[in-house]
Write a protein that holds these residues in place. Structure first.
Motif, short mmCIF file in Angstrom:
data_model
loop_
_atom_site.label_atom_id
_atom_site.label_comp_id
_atom_site.label_asym_id
_atom_site.label_seq_id
_atom_site.Cartn_x
_atom_site.Cartn_y
_atom_site.Cartn_z
N ASN A 19 -9.50 -17.38 12.03
CA ASN A 19 -10.77 -16.82 11.53
C ASN A 19 -11.97 -17.53 12.16
N LYS A 20 -11.84 -18.84 12.39
CA LYS A 20 -12.94 -19.58 13.05
C LYS A 20 -13.11 -19.09 14.49
N ASN A 21 -11.99 -18.89 15.19
CA ASN A 21 -12.05 -18.40 16.58
C ASN A 21 -12.69 -17.03 16.64
N ALA A 22 -12.31 -16.16 15.69
CA ALA A 22 -12.87 -14.80 15.67
C ALA A 22 -14.39 -14.88 15.53
N GLU A 23 -14.84 -15.79 14.68
CA GLU A 23 -16.28 -15.94 14.46
C GLU A 23 -16.96 -16.45 15.73
N LYS A 24 -16.35 -17.44 16.37
CA LYS A 24 -16.92 -18.00 17.61
C LYS A 24 -17.09 -16.92 18.66
N LEU A 25 -16.13 -15.98 18.70
CA LEU A 25 -16.16 -14.93 19.72
C LEU A 25 -16.94 -13.69 19.25
N GLY A 26 -17.52 -13.78 18.06
CA GLY A 26 -18.29 -12.64 17.53
C GLY A 26 -17.40 -11.45 17.17
N LEU A 27 -16.14 -11.73 16.83
CA LEU A 27 -15.19 -10.64 16.53
C LEU A 27 -14.88 -10.53 15.03
N GLN A 28 -15.62 -11.30 14.22
CA GLN A 28 -15.25 -11.38 12.80
C GLN A 28 -15.34 -10.05 12.06
N ASN A 29 -16.08 -9.07 12.61
CA ASN A 29 -16.15 -7.77 11.92
C ASN A 29 -14.91 -6.93 12.16
N ARG A 30 -14.15 -7.27 13.18
CA ARG A 30 -12.95 -6.46 13.50
C ARG A 30 -11.64 -7.25 13.40
N VAL A 31 -11.75 -8.57 13.26
CA VAL A 31 -10.53 -9.39 13.20
C VAL A 31 -10.52 -10.19 11.90
N LYS A 32 -9.44 -10.07 11.16
CA LYS A 32 -9.35 -10.84 9.92
C LYS A 32 -7.96 -11.46 9.82
N GLY A 33 -7.90 -12.73 9.60
CA GLY A 33 -6.61 -13.40 9.42
C GLY A 33 -6.31 -13.55 7.94
N ILE A 34 -5.08 -13.25 7.55
CA ILE A 34 -4.68 -13.45 6.15
C ILE A 34 -3.35 -14.21 6.10
N VAL A 35 -3.20 -15.00 5.03
CA VAL A 35 -1.95 -15.73 4.84
C VAL A 35 -0.96 -14.80 4.15
N GLY A 36 0.25 -14.72 4.68
CA GLY A 36 1.25 -13.87 4.06
C GLY A 36 2.56 -14.00 4.81
N SER A 37 3.58 -13.32 4.28
CA SER A 37 4.88 -13.40 4.91
C SER A 37 5.29 -12.05 5.50
N MET A 38 5.83 -12.11 6.70
CA MET A 38 6.19 -10.89 7.42
C MET A 38 7.32 -10.10 6.74
N ASP A 39 8.01 -10.72 5.77
CA ASP A 39 9.08 -9.99 5.09
C ASP A 39 8.63 -9.48 3.72
N ASN A 40 7.34 -9.61 3.43
CA ASN A 40 6.80 -9.10 2.17
C ASN A 40 5.33 -8.73 2.41
N LEU A 41 5.13 -7.67 3.17
CA LEU A 41 3.79 -7.36 3.68
C LEU A 41 2.87 -6.79 2.59
N PRO A 42 1.65 -7.29 2.53
CA PRO A 42 0.70 -6.83 1.49
C PRO A 42 -0.07 -5.59 1.94
N PHE A 43 0.62 -4.64 2.56
CA PHE A 43 -0.05 -3.47 3.14
C PHE A 43 0.47 -2.18 2.49
N GLN A 44 -0.28 -1.09 2.75
CA GLN A 44 0.15 0.24 2.29
C GLN A 44 1.15 0.81 3.28
N LYS A 45 2.01 1.68 2.78
CA LYS A 45 2.92 2.41 3.68
C LYS A 45 2.07 3.25 4.65
N GLU A 46 2.50 3.34 5.88
CA GLU A 46 1.85 4.15 6.93
C GLU A 46 0.38 3.81 7.12
N GLU A 47 0.07 2.50 7.04
CA GLU A 47 -1.33 2.08 7.15
C GLU A 47 -1.78 1.88 8.60
#
Ligand code: SAM
Length: 257
Positions: free
Chosen positions: A86-114
């Protein structure tokens, strides 16, 4: 313990993250390879939604953001890596399109077909190649793309020393042809596959490690596990220079049917 007997799973995750957090990338890869993989994907100039799973500190996430108009969610189990991303995204001015979140790839906090694209470099072995392809597919829109790098054998047979090293850490590791077939069986049509060039391992993975090992060892003075971990990583580099014709990372790109 002898270096041949050490397993990556024996080391503490905090120690591994401390070591790899000092590097721009946490696995073999390159800006050029990420861009090459993107070149197989249609419509990258539209506002796509992209998930980057096991993104680490975001080496490839920033390349994706700089080469698409999409919104990218990077997901990783390590809060330290996500903070750096998230710090790198901010440095590169990409914070509006890049967001890092903590989570596990085997329990994704996303909607189906997102998502239009699911990206993952050097990380699918953690959930398992077949399991990851099947589970992640649910989160892709129809006709969405998957693009992943995965440890793969380049030959049908290989010397016992290198077979043991990799099967100990990636038991499911298989040949390129087998992996493409696994991807097809999981419900994707085959789009492309290419091996990462050698410099993704040498210039971008092993050489940068040499530069941080001295400080890492000084900070973990008298920590036997830190010393053993550096030995393990140097053994991986030694094996790569000896056996690189037998294996490597392959980029697999598929499209959800
Ligand atoms: N994609 C990055 C790159 O190529 O530089 C990082 C690859 S690194 C080999 C694997 C990443 O997977 C690490 O950042 C690690 O923290 C992350 N990881 C490990 N277990 C995970 C899990 N269960 N869910 C999400 N990420 C995980």
């Amino acid at each position: 313990m002898k270096k041949e007997e050490m397993l990556i799973h024996d080391f503490d995750l905090g120690l591994i993250c401390d070591y790899f957090g000092r590097l721009e990338r946490q696995g073999p890869g390159s800006r050029e390879s990420t861009i090459r993989a993107l070149s197989f994907i249609d419509n990258i100039s539209s506002e796509l939604r992209i998930a980057d799973l096991g993104c680490g500190t975001g080496g490839q996430t920033m390349v994706l953001a700089q080469n698409t108009k999409g919104t990218i969610i990077g997901l990783d189990i390590s809060p330290d890596f996500i903070e750096k991303l998230n710090k790198n995204a901010e440095k590169l001015g990409l914070q509006n399109r890049v967001k890092g979140i903590v989570g596990s790839m085997d329990n994704l906090p996303f909607q189906k077909e997102e998502f239009d694209i699911i990206w993952s470099e050097g990380a699918i072995a953690i959930i398992g190649f077949e399991k990851g392809l099947n589970y992640w597919r649910d989160f892709l829109k129809k006709d969405g793309y998957i693009a992943i790098t995965y440890e793969s054998w380049f030959t049908n047979e290989r010397p016992a020393e290198i077979e043991k090293f990799w099967v100990d850490s990636v038991p499911e590791m298989n040949t390129v042809g087998h992996n493409i077939s696994t991807m097809q069986k999981a419900g994707y049509s085959f789009v492309a596959a290419f091996a990462l060039p050698e410099k993704c391992w040498t210039n971008n993975y092993f050489i940068p490690q040499k530069a941080i090992q001295k400080a890492f060892l000084q900070e973990h003075f008298e920590n036997k596990s830190a010393k053993a971990f550096v030995e393990y990583m140097n053994y991986e580099a030694e094996l790569y220079s000896k056996y690189k014709q037998y294996y490597g990372y392959v980029f697999y790109i598929g499209r959800k049917i």
